[in-house]
Design a protein around this motif. Structure first.
Motif, mmCIF file in Angstrom:
data_model
loop_
_atom_site.group_PDB
_atom_site.id
_atom_site.type_symbol
_atom_site.label_atom_id
_atom_site.label_comp_id
_atom_site.label_asym_id
_atom_site.label_seq_id
_atom_site.Cartn_x
_atom_site.Cartn_y
_atom_site.Cartn_z
ATOM 1 N N LEU A 192 4.186 10.955 0.931
ATOM 2 C CA LEU A 192 4.359 10.709 2.359
ATOM 3 C C LEU A 192 3.393 9.600 2.773
ATOM 4 O O LEU A 192 2.362 9.394 2.119
ATOM 5 N N PRO A 193 3.691 8.870 3.840
ATOM 6 C CA PRO A 193 2.892 7.693 4.195
ATOM 7 C C PRO A 193 1.381 7.928 4.314
ATOM 8 O O PRO A 193 0.596 7.083 3.916
ATOM 9 N N MET A 194 0.969 9.071 4.835
ATOM 10 C CA MET A 194 -0.461 9.302 5.024
ATOM 11 C C MET A 194 -1.046 10.261 3.992
ATOM 12 O O MET A 194 -2.249 10.526 4.025
ATOM 13 N N ASP A 195 -0.227 10.812 3.112
ATOM 14 C CA ASP A 195 -0.694 11.766 2.114
ATOM 15 C C ASP A 195 -0.441 11.209 0.725
ATOM 16 O O ASP A 195 0.544 10.526 0.489
ATOM 17 N N GLY A 196 -1.315 11.538 -0.196
ATOM 18 C CA GLY A 196 -1.104 11.126 -1.578
ATOM 19 C C GLY A 196 0.053 11.908 -2.179
ATOM 20 O O GLY A 196 0.558 12.867 -1.611
ATOM 21 N N GLY A 197 0.480 11.503 -3.356
ATOM 22 C CA GLY A 197 1.572 12.184 -4.020
ATOM 23 C C GLY A 197 1.183 13.583 -4.459
ATOM 24 O O GLY A 197 0.038 13.845 -4.811
ATOM 25 N N GLN A 198 2.136 14.480 -4.411
ATOM 26 C CA GLN A 198 1.933 15.847 -4.863
ATOM 27 C C GLN A 198 3.260 16.421 -5.320
ATOM 28 O O GLN A 198 4.321 15.954 -4.909
ATOM 29 N N LEU A 199 3.200 17.423 -6.172
ATOM 30 C CA LEU A 199 4.423 18.094 -6.594
ATOM 31 C C LEU A 199 4.865 19.043 -5.499
ATOM 32 O O LEU A 199 4.046 19.755 -4.914
ATOM 33 N N ALA A 200 6.162 19.040 -5.204
ATOM 34 C CA ALA A 200 6.687 19.892 -4.150
ATOM 35 C C ALA A 200 8.133 20.260 -4.460
ATOM 36 O O ALA A 200 8.843 19.543 -5.167
ATOM 37 N N TYR A 201 8.542 21.385 -3.928
ATOM 38 C CA TYR A 201 9.936 21.827 -3.972
ATOM 39 C C TYR A 201 10.570 21.507 -2.622
ATOM 40 O O TYR A 201 9.932 21.681 -1.587
ATOM 41 N N VAL A 202 11.814 21.059 -2.612
ATOM 42 C CA VAL A 202 12.530 20.906 -1.352
ATOM 43 C C VAL A 202 13.311 22.186 -1.123
ATOM 44 O O VAL A 202 14.147 22.580 -1.941
ATOM 45 N N THR B 21 1.821 -2.156 -7.978
ATOM 46 C CA THR B 21 1.908 -2.894 -6.718
ATOM 47 C C THR B 21 0.545 -2.972 -6.050
ATOM 48 O O THR B 21 0.138 -4.026 -5.565
ATOM 49 N N ALA B 22 -0.168 -1.834 -6.035
ATOM 50 C CA ALA B 22 -1.501 -1.802 -5.423
ATOM 51 C C ALA B 22 -2.457 -2.713 -6.188
ATOM 52 O O ALA B 22 -3.240 -3.458 -5.587
ATOM 53 N N ALA B 23 -2.399 -2.665 -7.511
ATOM 54 C CA ALA B 23 -3.283 -3.504 -8.323
ATOM 55 C C ALA B 23 -2.950 -4.975 -8.123
ATOM 56 O O ALA B 23 -3.856 -5.816 -8.033
ATOM 57 N N GLY B 24 -1.668 -5.313 -8.063
ATOM 58 C CA GLY B 24 -1.265 -6.697 -7.841
ATOM 59 C C GLY B 24 -1.732 -7.219 -6.497
ATOM 60 O O GLY B 24 -2.186 -8.348 -6.378
ATOM 61 N N GLY B 25 -1.637 -6.362 -5.472
ATOM 62 C CA GLY B 25 -2.103 -6.758 -4.142
ATOM 63 C C GLY B 25 -3.611 -6.989 -4.125
ATOM 64 O O GLY B 25 -4.097 -7.947 -3.534
ATOM 65 N N TRP C 88 -3.266 0.104 10.115
ATOM 66 C CA TRP C 88 -2.405 1.199 9.665
ATOM 67 C C TRP C 88 -1.235 0.706 8.826
ATOM 68 O O TRP C 88 -0.837 1.339 7.863
ATOM 69 N N ALA C 89 -0.655 -0.420 9.187
ATOM 70 C CA ALA C 89 0.508 -0.931 8.458
ATOM 71 C C ALA C 89 0.178 -1.209 6.990
ATOM 72 O O ALA C 89 1.029 -1.052 6.121
ATOM 73 N N LYS C 90 -1.059 -1.594 6.700
ATOM 74 C CA LYS C 90 -1.441 -1.897 5.324
ATOM 75 C C LYS C 90 -1.863 -0.663 4.533
ATOM 76 O O LYS C 90 -1.903 -0.709 3.312
ATOM 77 N N THR C 91 -2.226 0.418 5.226
ATOM 78 C CA THR C 91 -2.735 1.595 4.517
ATOM 79 C C THR C 91 -1.696 2.692 4.323
ATOM 80 O O THR C 91 -1.940 3.627 3.575
ATOM 81 N N LEU C 92 -0.562 2.594 4.993
ATOM 82 C CA LEU C 92 0.465 3.624 4.830
ATOM 83 C C LEU C 92 1.216 3.413 3.523
ATOM 84 O O LEU C 92 1.529 2.288 3.135
ATOM 85 N N ARG C 93 1.521 4.501 2.840
ATOM 86 C CA ARG C 93 2.256 4.438 1.578
ATOM 87 C C ARG C 93 3.755 4.415 1.853
ATOM 88 O O ARG C 93 4.221 4.888 2.876
ATOM 89 N N ARG C 94 4.505 3.933 0.888
ATOM 90 C CA ARG C 94 5.974 3.997 0.937
ATOM 91 C C ARG C 94 6.354 5.419 0.544
ATOM 92 O O ARG C 94 5.940 5.913 -0.508
ATOM 93 N N ALA C 95 7.126 6.090 1.367
ATOM 94 C CA ALA C 95 7.505 7.475 1.113
ATOM 95 C C ALA C 95 8.592 7.563 0.049
ATOM 96 O O ALA C 95 9.444 6.676 -0.063
#
Length: 152
Positions: free
Chosen positions: A86-96, A142-146, A4-11
């Protein structure tokens, strides 16, 4: 077994990074309940999908957490949707929709940031800001470099 530590994204939101303590996704259907006097059954009418939402408890930590909190506040108040990752979700457009910042006297350098994000969906003309594009490019580099580094 999944690491899990390697698959979570930086939020991040609009390119401003943060850590996530908790995120809660809600959605579903809107239902109208038709209850009749003296009746024993309820007629349910589907009214379409409910607006999905993400309730996020983020935190910032370290010597620059006060500046990062200010940057996150500016990002949340910016007009239009921004890229939410978010760590477990891909990027998406959102309003806060709303946010709350919390600081505690015994936890100097730790700032909690709670906000509600509403996905933009298929909003026509939604434009990514410079921070959003930069974050997306850096994430992919970063992903490609890794992956490339794993070959050697």
């Amino acid at each position: 077994m999944r690491d899990w530590a390697k698959t979570l994204r930086r939020a991040s939101f609009r390119g401003v990074p943060f850590w996530v303590d908790m995120d809660d996704h809600s959605g579903g259907k809107r239902l109208a309940r038709h209850e009749y006097a003296g009746g024993r059954t309820t007629y349910l009418e589907e009214m379409g999908l409910a607006t999905p939402a993400y309730d996020v408890t983020a935190y910032l930590l370290g010597d620059l957490s006060d500046a990062q909190a200010r940057a996150l506040e500016v990002a949340c108040n910016a007009a239009g949707p921004g890229r939410l990752v978010l760590p477990m979700d891909g990027g998406q457009l959102a309003y806060v929709e709303g946010f709350r910042r919390s600081r505690f006297k015994d936890q100097r350098g730790y700032i909690a940031f709670t906000f509600t994000a509403i996905p933009a969906g298929n909003t026509p003309g939604a434009i990514l800001g410079l921070g959003d594009v930069t974050a997306a490019v850096l994430d992919n580099l970063t992903a490609a470099g890794g992956a490339f580094g794993g070959w050697f």
